[in-house]
Design a protein around this motif. Structure first.
Motif, PDB file in Angstrom:
ATOM      1  N   LYS A 177       6.289  -8.245  -7.261  1.00 25.57           N
ATOM      2  CA  LYS A 177       7.517  -7.595  -7.740  1.00 25.57           C
ATOM      3  C   LYS A 177       7.427  -6.072  -7.697  1.00 25.57           C
ATOM      4  O   LYS A 177       8.396  -5.391  -8.010  1.00 25.57           O
ATOM      5  CB  LYS A 177       7.806  -8.042  -9.173  1.00 25.57           C
ATOM      6  N   LEU A 178       6.265  -5.534  -7.323  1.00 22.27           N
ATOM      7  CA  LEU A 178       6.052  -4.088  -7.346  1.00 22.27           C
ATOM      8  C   LEU A 178       5.882  -3.523  -5.942  1.00 22.27           C
ATOM      9  O   LEU A 178       5.425  -4.213  -5.033  1.00 22.27           O
ATOM     10  CB  LEU A 178       4.808  -3.756  -8.177  1.00 22.27           C
ATOM     11  N   GLU A 179       6.239  -2.270  -5.817  1.00 22.04           N
ATOM     12  CA  GLU A 179       6.002  -1.556  -4.556  1.00 22.04           C
ATOM     13  C   GLU A 179       4.527  -1.195  -4.471  1.00 22.04           C
ATOM     14  O   GLU A 179       3.855  -0.990  -5.503  1.00 22.04           O
ATOM     15  CB  GLU A 179       6.851  -0.275  -4.507  1.00 22.04           C
ATOM     16  N   LEU A 180       4.002  -1.095  -3.265  1.00 25.23           N
ATOM     17  CA  LEU A 180       2.587  -0.783  -3.081  1.00 25.23           C
ATOM     18  C   LEU A 180       2.195   0.537  -3.738  1.00 25.23           C
ATOM     19  O   LEU A 180       1.151   0.638  -4.379  1.00 25.23           O
ATOM     20  CB  LEU A 180       2.230  -0.755  -1.588  1.00 25.23           C
ATOM     21  N   HIS A 181       3.053   1.547  -3.599  1.00 28.01           N
ATOM     22  CA  HIS A 181       2.719   2.848  -4.207  1.00 28.01           C
ATOM     23  C   HIS A 181       2.707   2.765  -5.728  1.00 28.01           C
ATOM     24  O   HIS A 181       1.947   3.475  -6.385  1.00 28.01           O
ATOM     25  CB  HIS A 181       3.656   3.964  -3.711  1.00 28.01           C
ATOM     26  N   ASP A 182       3.510   1.886  -6.302  1.00 26.24           N
ATOM     27  CA  ASP A 182       3.493   1.694  -7.757  1.00 26.24           C
ATOM     28  C   ASP A 182       2.194   1.016  -8.209  1.00 26.24           C
ATOM     29  O   ASP A 182       1.637   1.359  -9.250  1.00 26.24           O
ATOM     30  CB  ASP A 182       4.696   0.865  -8.213  1.00 26.24           C
TER      31      ASP A 182
END
Length: 56
Positions: free
Chosen positions: A5-10
């Motif tokens: 559910k998260l972006e890689l940068h997050d």
């Protein structure tokens, strides 16, 4: 999974923050352990001193 559910940068940003916090916590823990060691050494030294004084 939570990471889906998260972006890689997050994810990377969260991991970086957790690593930094962990390093800080380890630094504090080392200081606490050093203080604990010093106190135990003092107590042991006092015990040896008293044992010598009373002859046991």
């Amino acid at each position: 999974m939570i990471f889906d559910k998260l972006e890689l940068h997050d994810i990377l940003k969260s991991m970086e923050a957790e690593a930094a916090k962990t390093i800080s916590e380890l630094k504090c823990a080392r200081k606490d352990l050093e203080q604990t060691d010093a106190r135990l050494r003092f107590v042991l030294s006092a015990i040896h001193y008293l044992k010598d004084k009373i002859g046991k």
